[in-house]
Each structure stands twice: as C-alpha cells, then as structure tokens.
Design a protein around this motif. Sequence first.
Motif, PDB file in Angstrom:
ATOM      1  N   ASP A   1       0.932  -1.235   0.065  1.00 17.91           N
ATOM      2  CA  ASP A   1      -0.113  -0.018   0.008  1.00 17.91           C
ATOM      3  C   ASP A   1       0.836   1.239  -0.112  1.00 17.91           C
ATOM      4  O   ASP A   1       0.498   2.214  -0.422  1.00 17.91           O
ATOM      5  N   TYR A   2       2.063   1.384   0.802  1.00 16.98           N
ATOM      6  CA  TYR A   2       2.987   2.388   0.854  1.00 16.98           C
ATOM      7  C   TYR A   2       3.353   2.780  -0.753  1.00 16.98           C
ATOM      8  O   TYR A   2       3.436   4.077  -0.898  1.00 16.98           O
ATOM      9  N   ALA A   3       3.442   1.861  -1.585  1.00 21.90           N
ATOM     10  CA  ALA A   3       3.785   2.361  -2.943  1.00 21.90           C
ATOM     11  C   ALA A   3       2.830   2.495  -3.994  1.00 21.90           C
ATOM     12  O   ALA A   3       3.025   3.349  -5.052  1.00 21.90           O
ATOM     13  N   LEU A   4       1.581   1.612  -3.730  1.00 18.07           N
ATOM     14  CA  LEU A   4       0.719   1.669  -4.940  1.00 18.07           C
ATOM     15  C   LEU A   4      -0.668   2.207  -4.464  1.00 18.07           C
ATOM     16  O   LEU A   4      -1.485   2.638  -5.420  1.00 18.07           O
ATOM     17  N   LEU A   5      -1.018   2.563  -3.221  1.00 15.34           N
ATOM     18  CA  LEU A   5      -2.309   2.755  -2.941  1.00 15.34           C
ATOM     19  C   LEU A   5      -2.476   4.274  -2.876  1.00 15.34           C
ATOM     20  O   LEU A   5      -1.746   5.117  -2.203  1.00 15.34           O
ATOM     21  N   ARG A   6      -3.514   4.937  -3.529  1.00 13.26           N
ATOM     22  CA  ARG A   6      -3.852   6.235  -3.491  1.00 13.26           C
ATOM     23  C   ARG A   6      -4.952   6.521  -2.427  1.00 13.26           C
ATOM     24  O   ARG A   6      -6.154   5.885  -2.347  1.00 13.26           O
ATOM     25  N   ASP A   7      -4.234   6.934  -1.208  1.00 14.22           N
ATOM     26  CA  ASP A   7      -5.185   6.721   0.193  1.00 14.22           C
ATOM     27  C   ASP A   7      -6.397   7.380   0.262  1.00 14.22           C
ATOM     28  O   ASP A   7      -7.705   6.898   0.880  1.00 14.22           O
ATOM     29  N   ASN A   8      -6.969   8.356  -0.604  1.00 16.08           N
ATOM     30  CA  ASN A   8      -8.225   9.155  -0.934  1.00 16.08           C
ATOM     31  C   ASN A   8      -8.477   9.327  -2.078  1.00 16.08           C
ATOM     32  O   ASN A   8      -8.181  10.342  -2.742  1.00 16.08           O
ATOM     33  N   PRO A   9      -9.046   8.275  -2.603  1.00 15.65           N
ATOM     34  CA  PRO A   9      -9.420   8.227  -4.023  1.00 15.65           C
ATOM     35  C   PRO A   9     -10.293   9.610  -4.408  1.00 15.65           C
ATOM     36  O   PRO A   9     -10.362   9.960  -5.573  1.00 15.65           O
ATOM     37  N   GLY A  10     -11.159  10.384  -3.698  1.00 14.58           N
ATOM     38  CA  GLY A  10     -11.991  11.155  -4.081  1.00 14.58           C
ATOM     39  C   GLY A  10     -11.066  12.454  -4.018  1.00 14.58           C
ATOM     40  O   GLY A  10     -11.492  13.381  -4.665  1.00 14.58           O
ATOM     41  N   ASP A  11      -9.754  12.556  -3.613  1.00  8.38           N
ATOM     42  CA  ASP A  11      -8.843  13.823  -3.695  1.00  8.38           C
ATOM     43  C   ASP A  11      -8.024  13.705  -5.090  1.00  8.38           C
ATOM     44  O   ASP A  11      -7.112  12.642  -5.157  1.00  8.38           O
ATOM     45  N   PRO A  12      -8.404  14.511  -6.019  1.00  8.58           N
ATOM     46  CA  PRO A  12      -7.537  14.507  -7.182  1.00  8.58           C
ATOM     47  C   PRO A  12      -5.920  14.602  -7.022  1.00  8.58           C
ATOM     48  O   PRO A  12      -5.220  14.495  -8.048  1.00  8.58           O
TER      49      PRO A  12
ATOM     50  N   ILE B   1      -1.825  10.842  -3.672  1.00 11.13           N
ATOM     51  CA  ILE B   1      -0.827  10.197  -4.231  1.00 11.13           C
ATOM     52  C   ILE B   1      -0.287   8.976  -3.326  1.00 11.13           C
ATOM     53  O   ILE B   1      -0.398   9.213  -2.253  1.00 11.13           O
ATOM     54  N   PRO B   2       0.312   7.800  -3.816  1.00 11.04           N
ATOM     55  CA  PRO B   2       0.949   6.936  -2.822  1.00 11.04           C
ATOM     56  C   PRO B   2       1.882   7.652  -1.994  1.00 11.04           C
ATOM     57  O   PRO B   2       2.603   8.406  -2.398  1.00 11.04           O
ATOM     58  N   GLU B   3       2.036   7.023  -0.901  1.00  6.28           N
ATOM     59  CA  GLU B   3       3.053   7.727   0.199  1.00  6.28           C
ATOM     60  C   GLU B   3       4.228   7.408  -0.374  1.00  6.28           C
ATOM     61  O   GLU B   3       5.065   8.507  -0.138  1.00  6.28           O
ATOM     62  N   ALA B   4       4.725   6.379  -0.978  1.00 10.06           N
ATOM     63  CA  ALA B   4       5.876   6.360  -1.430  1.00 10.06           C
ATOM     64  C   ALA B   4       6.279   7.404  -2.422  1.00 10.06           C
ATOM     65  O   ALA B   4       7.446   7.939  -2.616  1.00 10.06           O
ATOM     66  N   ALA B   5       5.403   7.695  -3.232  1.00  7.33           N
ATOM     67  CA  ALA B   5       5.639   8.766  -4.273  1.00  7.33           C
ATOM     68  C   ALA B   5       6.157  10.183  -3.660  1.00  7.33           C
ATOM     69  O   ALA B   5       6.897  10.670  -4.053  1.00  7.33           O
ATOM     70  N   ALA B   6       5.650  10.451  -2.377  1.00  8.37           N
ATOM     71  CA  ALA B   6       6.178  11.707  -1.803  1.00  8.37           C
ATOM     72  C   ALA B   6       7.571  11.607  -1.528  1.00  8.37           C
ATOM     73  O   ALA B   6       8.391  12.442  -1.431  1.00  8.37           O
TER      74      ALA B   6
ATOM     75  N   ALA C   1      -5.029   8.337 -10.553  1.00 11.41           N
ATOM     76  CA  ALA C   1      -4.300   9.730 -10.540  1.00 11.41           C
ATOM     77  C   ALA C   1      -5.177  10.737 -10.877  1.00 11.41           C
ATOM     78  O   ALA C   1      -6.214  10.467 -11.687  1.00 11.41           O
ATOM     79  N   GLY C   2      -5.146  11.900 -10.547  1.00 13.59           N
ATOM     80  CA  GLY C   2      -5.975  13.070 -10.718  1.00 13.59           C
ATOM     81  C   GLY C   2      -7.587  12.932 -11.004  1.00 13.59           C
ATOM     82  O   GLY C   2      -8.157  12.423  -9.544  1.00 13.59           O
ATOM     83  N   LEU C   3      -8.085  12.902 -11.932  1.00 12.72           N
ATOM     84  CA  LEU C   3      -9.699  12.996 -11.819  1.00 12.72           C
ATOM     85  C   LEU C   3     -10.166  11.532 -12.140  1.00 12.72           C
ATOM     86  O   LEU C   3     -11.290  11.040 -12.090  1.00 12.72           O
ATOM     87  N   SER C   4      -9.112  10.728 -12.474  1.00 12.07           N
ATOM     88  CA  SER C   4      -9.506   9.227 -13.106  1.00 12.07           C
ATOM     89  C   SER C   4      -9.950   8.522 -11.453  1.00 12.07           C
ATOM     90  O   SER C   4      -9.140   8.551 -10.550  1.00 12.07           O
ATOM     91  N   GLU C   5     -10.701   7.648 -11.728  1.00  8.31           N
ATOM     92  CA  GLU C   5     -10.791   6.663 -10.564  1.00  8.31           C
ATOM     93  C   GLU C   5      -9.940   5.628 -10.195  1.00  8.31           C
ATOM     94  O   GLU C   5      -9.221   5.484 -11.108  1.00  8.31           O
ATOM     95  N   GLY C   6     -10.106   4.881  -9.206  1.00 11.41           N
ATOM     96  CA  GLY C   6      -8.986   3.874  -8.701  1.00 11.41           C
ATOM     97  C   GLY C   6      -8.438   4.159  -7.575  1.00 11.41           C
ATOM     98  O   GLY C   6      -7.970   5.390  -7.185  1.00 11.41           O
ATOM     99  N   LYS C   7      -8.308   3.024  -6.816  1.00 13.45           N
ATOM    100  CA  LYS C   7      -7.324   2.946  -5.598  1.00 13.45           C
ATOM    101  C   LYS C   7      -5.948   2.629  -5.748  1.00 13.45           C
ATOM    102  O   LYS C   7      -4.971   3.142  -5.153  1.00 13.45           O
ATOM    103  N   TYR C   8      -5.697   1.785  -6.699  1.00  9.70           N
ATOM    104  CA  TYR C   8      -4.315   1.382  -6.768  1.00  9.70           C
ATOM    105  C   TYR C   8      -3.875   1.514  -8.017  1.00  9.70           C
ATOM    106  O   TYR C   8      -4.415   1.447  -9.335  1.00  9.70           O
ATOM    107  N   LEU C   9      -2.275   2.117  -8.106  1.00  3.12           N
ATOM    108  CA  LEU C   9      -1.531   1.942  -9.394  1.00  3.12           C
ATOM    109  C   LEU C   9      -1.331   0.493  -9.536  1.00  3.12           C
ATOM    110  O   LEU C   9      -1.029  -0.260  -8.764  1.00  3.12           O
ATOM    111  N   THR C  10      -0.991   0.198 -10.863  1.00  2.75           N
ATOM    112  CA  THR C  10      -0.444  -0.972 -11.124  1.00  2.75           C
ATOM    113  C   THR C  10       0.928  -1.051 -12.051  1.00  2.75           C
ATOM    114  O   THR C  10       1.611  -2.014 -12.745  1.00  2.75           O
ATOM    115  N   MET C  11       1.679   0.267 -12.233  1.00  2.00           N
ATOM    116  CA  MET C  11       2.759   0.623 -12.516  1.00  2.00           C
ATOM    117  C   MET C  11       2.956   0.079 -14.202  1.00  2.00           C
ATOM    118  O   MET C  11       3.821  -0.166 -14.598  1.00  2.00           O
ATOM    119  N   GLY C  12       1.860   0.315 -14.689  1.00  3.50           N
ATOM    120  CA  GLY C  12       1.802  -0.075 -16.376  1.00  3.50           C
ATOM    121  C   GLY C  12       1.163  -1.224 -16.669  1.00  3.50           C
ATOM    122  O   GLY C  12       0.846  -1.140 -17.973  1.00  3.50           O
TER     123      GLY C  12
END
Length: 284
Positions: A2-13, A16-21, A101-112
């Motif tokens: 989750d640290y790397a892939l989870l967008r913690d608050n999907p409603g907030d455009p 970003i994942p915690e690791a991204a910071a 990311a941004g305005l798109s839906e989704g909780k998790y990135l999948t790195m491509g």
Amino acid sequence: MDYALLRDNPGDPTAIPEAAAAIVEPGLEAPAKPQAENEQWTITSQDGLKLVATHFSPDKPSRLWAILVHGYGRNQSYVWDYAAEYIKRGYHVLTPDLRAAGLSEGKYLTMGVKESNDIVLWAKEIVQKDENAQIALHGISMGAATVMMTTAKHPQNVVVAVEDCGYTSAYDMFTVQLDKLFGLPEFPVMNCVDIVSRMKTGAAISDAAPLRSVVHTEVPMLFIHGDADKLVPCEMMEKLYAASSAPAKEKFIVAGAGHADAKKTVPQEYFQRVFDFLETYMRP
C-alpha cells in the motif's frame, strides 16, 4: 505494498501513494495548461473505472495525434508543457489521468500493467472520433513503462512511440529503492509485495516488466534517458534498447540529466530529437 501503490483518498485528485512523496521531486509545480481549445474526455476501463483525459486541439485541422502519459505520483497536468510543444507543431494531444491519479477513478496503481490496457482504450477512442488519426505515444518514467507495455498490445493507429526514462521492471526499480530508503533486502520483502499486489490489484509488481514487452513492439521507438538518473539507472535503458524488436529505434542519452530531467536539461535539443524522430513516421 500500500505504501507504494495505494492512493489513500481516491476522492482527492491531488492524493498520491505515500512512497511517491519520498521518490518524486518534492515541491515541483505543474506547468500551466496550454492555451489551446480543449475539452474533457471520459472512458470506462475494462474493470469499470471512470478514466478522464483532456483533449487539446491545434489551430488547423490535423490527423496527427499524441497521447502523453505522465509518471508515478503525478497527474496529467505534469505533461502539459510537453503538450504545448506538440500543439504548436499541429498535433491533437490527449493527456490522460492514469488510473488512481488526478480525476480518474481507482485506488491502486499497477505500474503500467492495467494502465497500458487503458492507453489502448484511449487510442481506440481517438480512432472512433478520427478514423484517419496517426497516433504517437510519449511517456515519462512510469508513463514510459506504460507506453512500452502498450506497444506490445498493438493499439489502433499507433505508428510511433517515445519512452523517456522508463524502467526495465517495476520489481527491479522498487528493489533498488527498498535498499536505498530502508536498507531492506529484496528477499523476502519484494516476494511478499509481489504476492500481495496481485491479490489486491489483480496485477503483480513483477507483471510491470517493459523488458518483456519491448520484444513484441512493432512500431518505431525513441529511447531517452539521463546518464545521471539515480531512480532508474541508464543501464536499464540500454537493456530495453537492446531487447526491443522495434522496426526502427534510436537512443538519446542526455549528459548530466537526472530522472525525468532530460527535457529540462536540454529543452531545445530534446524536442528537436523527438520531432525529428516522429516526423519520419508521422504523415501530416
């Protein structure tokens, strides 16, 4: 995971994942929105997410199109400076917010992995609106990995691609960062992350492997990298270039450029190399 892939608050455009910071450049402001006619597009992903993009139109009619794909921990606004250059050269430009990311839906990135399926759908959407469209793909960092994985899926009307500082695999990249940030070994941490990521997102970290995708690429590709990149070492680009089955390929290594900094380091040369390459294969 989750640290790397989870967008913690999907409603907030801006979430970003915690690791991204910890990994992406802190405090970097997004460029201004291009001064061009634009409209919002939406599509639905294969797994039911609402995805959002901005379509920018050039001043004159054109069948040239570019899909610009942003990087990890970013959103579409971070490629708007690239978009401005494409628009000036007569391209229609589509800048998607990738899933989670941004305005798109989704909780998790999948790195491509799933992002590349989404780019295939964006290309299909372009062709539905312009059946004569010639499409270029241009991605930065995770966006570059997404572009390389997309080309292996042979999207409609895509004729050329540019990858800028993409990784050989997300597994390898995160292994390096795991050691740098936490001093932890690959085993057993990454093995556990791989299993859990598949369970939670439907895609394992190890599935995000452009090195396996480029052997199936059938469009010309330009490979760009900075030789001072500490996040995705330049050696990864050399491996990708060597493995690529693209019918034509070039590499552009920018001296002294860090991760995703090739354009900022040599902006004039960067776009000259990009458009010289594209114009060989794109027909106005």
